[in-house]
Design a protein around this motif. Sequence first.
Motif, short mmCIF file in Angstrom:
data_model
loop_
_atom_site.label_atom_id
_atom_site.label_comp_id
_atom_site.label_asym_id
_atom_site.label_seq_id
_atom_site.Cartn_x
_atom_site.Cartn_y
_atom_site.Cartn_z
N SER A 1 -22.39 -7.20 -3.97
CA SER A 1 -22.31 -6.72 -5.24
C SER A 1 -22.61 -7.89 -6.08
O SER A 1 -23.34 -7.78 -7.04
CB SER A 1 -21.08 -5.93 -5.40
OG SER A 1 -20.82 -4.88 -4.61
N ARG B 1 -18.87 -7.19 1.30
CA ARG B 1 -19.25 -6.00 0.43
C ARG B 1 -19.20 -6.71 -1.10
O ARG B 1 -19.81 -6.45 -1.96
CB ARG B 1 -18.47 -4.97 0.48
CG ARG B 1 -18.52 -4.34 1.71
CD ARG B 1 -18.11 -2.80 1.72
NE ARG B 1 -16.33 -2.75 1.31
CZ ARG B 1 -15.59 -3.00 2.32
NH1 ARG B 1 -15.86 -3.04 3.89
NH2 ARG B 1 -14.31 -2.87 2.00
N ILE C 1 -23.49 -3.41 8.14
CA ILE C 1 -23.22 -2.40 6.87
C ILE C 1 -24.22 -1.14 6.87
O ILE C 1 -25.36 -1.47 6.58
CB ILE C 1 -23.07 -3.21 5.58
CG1 ILE C 1 -22.08 -4.09 5.53
CG2 ILE C 1 -22.78 -2.18 4.38
CD1 ILE C 1 -22.19 -5.37 4.20
N LEU D 1 -21.66 1.41 0.76
CA LEU D 1 -21.70 0.45 1.70
C LEU D 1 -20.71 0.85 2.63
O LEU D 1 -19.35 0.59 2.21
CB LEU D 1 -21.37 -0.92 0.93
CG LEU D 1 -22.38 -1.34 0.05
CD1 LEU D 1 -21.92 -2.93 -0.45
CD2 LEU D 1 -23.79 -1.56 0.82
N SER E 1 -18.76 -0.59 6.12
CA SER E 1 -18.81 -1.70 6.98
C SER E 1 -18.36 -1.11 8.17
O SER E 1 -17.28 -0.42 8.19
CB SER E 1 -17.74 -2.63 6.07
OG SER E 1 -18.10 -3.17 5.19
N THR F 1 -14.74 -7.94 6.11
CA THR F 1 -15.77 -6.89 5.65
C THR F 1 -15.70 -6.54 4.16
O THR F 1 -16.79 -6.53 3.47
CB THR F 1 -15.87 -5.50 6.21
OG1 THR F 1 -14.38 -5.21 5.99
CG2 THR F 1 -15.93 -5.73 7.91
N GLU F 2 -14.70 -6.61 3.47
CA GLU F 2 -14.56 -6.75 2.14
C GLU F 2 -15.09 -7.70 1.55
O GLU F 2 -15.82 -7.63 0.43
CB GLU F 2 -12.99 -6.75 1.58
CG GLU F 2 -12.58 -6.51 0.09
CD GLU F 2 -11.11 -6.23 -0.19
OE1 GLU F 2 -10.62 -5.47 -0.84
OE2 GLU F 2 -10.56 -7.40 0.42
N SER G 1 -25.54 1.17 4.88
CA SER G 1 -25.80 1.85 3.48
C SER G 1 -26.45 3.01 3.14
O SER G 1 -27.43 3.07 3.74
CB SER G 1 -26.41 0.60 2.66
OG SER G 1 -27.67 0.31 3.08
N ILE H 1 -21.48 0.89 -6.92
CA ILE H 1 -21.39 0.52 -5.55
C ILE H 1 -20.09 1.29 -5.11
O ILE H 1 -18.91 0.79 -5.72
CB ILE H 1 -21.47 -0.79 -5.07
CG1 ILE H 1 -22.97 -1.02 -5.41
CG2 ILE H 1 -21.16 -1.18 -3.50
CD1 ILE H 1 -23.27 -2.59 -5.24
N GLU H 2 -20.04 2.01 -4.03
CA GLU H 2 -18.74 2.38 -3.53
C GLU H 2 -18.64 1.82 -2.05
O GLU H 2 -19.81 1.91 -1.48
CB GLU H 2 -18.94 3.88 -3.50
CG GLU H 2 -18.80 4.61 -4.84
CD GLU H 2 -18.29 5.99 -5.10
OE1 GLU H 2 -17.58 6.67 -4.29
OE2 GLU H 2 -18.89 6.55 -5.97
N ASN H 3 -17.45 1.55 -1.59
CA ASN H 3 -17.36 1.06 -0.29
C ASN H 3 -16.19 1.80 0.75
O ASN H 3 -15.48 2.41 0.18
CB ASN H 3 -16.52 -0.55 -0.44
CG ASN H 3 -17.64 -1.37 -1.48
OD1 ASN H 3 -18.63 -1.59 -1.20
ND2 ASN H 3 -16.88 -1.56 -2.71
N TYR H 4 -16.66 1.48 2.05
CA TYR H 4 -15.59 2.06 2.82
C TYR H 4 -15.79 1.12 4.31
O TYR H 4 -16.92 0.62 4.50
CB TYR H 4 -15.70 3.43 3.47
CG TYR H 4 -14.57 4.12 3.94
CD1 TYR H 4 -13.43 4.45 3.42
CD2 TYR H 4 -14.99 4.40 5.42
CE1 TYR H 4 -12.45 4.81 4.25
CE2 TYR H 4 -13.83 5.07 6.21
CZ TYR H 4 -12.28 5.15 5.50
OH TYR H 4 -11.55 5.46 6.00
#
Length: 335
Positions: free
Chosen positions: A232, A228, A99, A112, A114, A224-225, A101, A283-286
């Motif tokens: 969190s 993350r 990840i 984050l 991935s 990967t979700e 970050s 936290i924002e994810n991709y």
Amino acid sequence: MVSRKQSKRKKFNKKKVAIISLSTLILLCGIGYLFRKELSVFAFNAVLKKDVKTTLNKSYKPVGYESQSPKIELSEPFSLLLLGIDQREGEPSRSDTIIYSVIRPKDDKILLLSIPRDSYTDIIGRDVTSKINSAYAHGGAKMSIDTVENLLKNKVNYYAAVNFNGLKDIVDAIGGVKLPITEVIENKNPIHEKLRVEPNKPIYYGADALSYVRYREDSDFKRTERQRIFISSLMDKALEMKNISKIPELIDIAGSNFTTNMDSEFILNLAETVYLKDSAPEIENYMLQGNGKMRGTTWYYDIDPEDLEYAQDLITSWLSSNSNDGNLLHPKNMD
């Protein structure tokens, strides 16, 4: 003989002292409540910081470029490559979790991003194209950093590698974590590690949390979700901790399963900055998008070129100190 007037005055004075004492106590309690985080930090610095620094210093493992890199100020955005290492007996250590970050301490935001472990890419230092998780197996953190930098065209300021074997003890030490598990999670393929996690538990402890992260029989996207989500949840629980005396225990557990090129002073200053905020970081994810493909007898994940370019732009925006709420690029919907 004490006069009636003097007796009344003494009673009044005692009552006055009691009222002042009570008022002072209430005031001190109020100040203690309002500044409870600051007082916890003060207590930590006074009693525990020296021992924690000693333990963290044992986890310090530079990769060779630290002396040439400018010092990162905590007011500036910086990148941290998170590597989850799955070390099993008789097998090379591979980074099953990768990840990238970006931490923006001033904005209290974390990105984050991935990278699927089977992503097909150039492995820098080996002159081969292979799965990205093989970089750690052949060249440790240094090769992983070089490979990720080449892929994402952005700098890795720091790395943190955590051995999954220590994950169970860490989660148990903080009293478990909340995970959104609504149906049974179970590996049924006989070639995969046997695991099963029951749904709808209020708290999940170490063994279940590790299985949640390791489960692999749905998709890279879901895997990967979960990684993350776990990060969190772990952060939320750590920030809820009321008893600072647990910190040395956590550091001791992590110490033998954790390596990083962040020095102990930087880690402690970052932890204090995060802890003193009124809430957990946003936290924002991709996740890098792509499709699976067989090459010979091996399955790989081919990253979509356009999505890779988008991810590079996303990271650049987050690493810029000139970005703000008005112009910061936010991850697009992955549905």
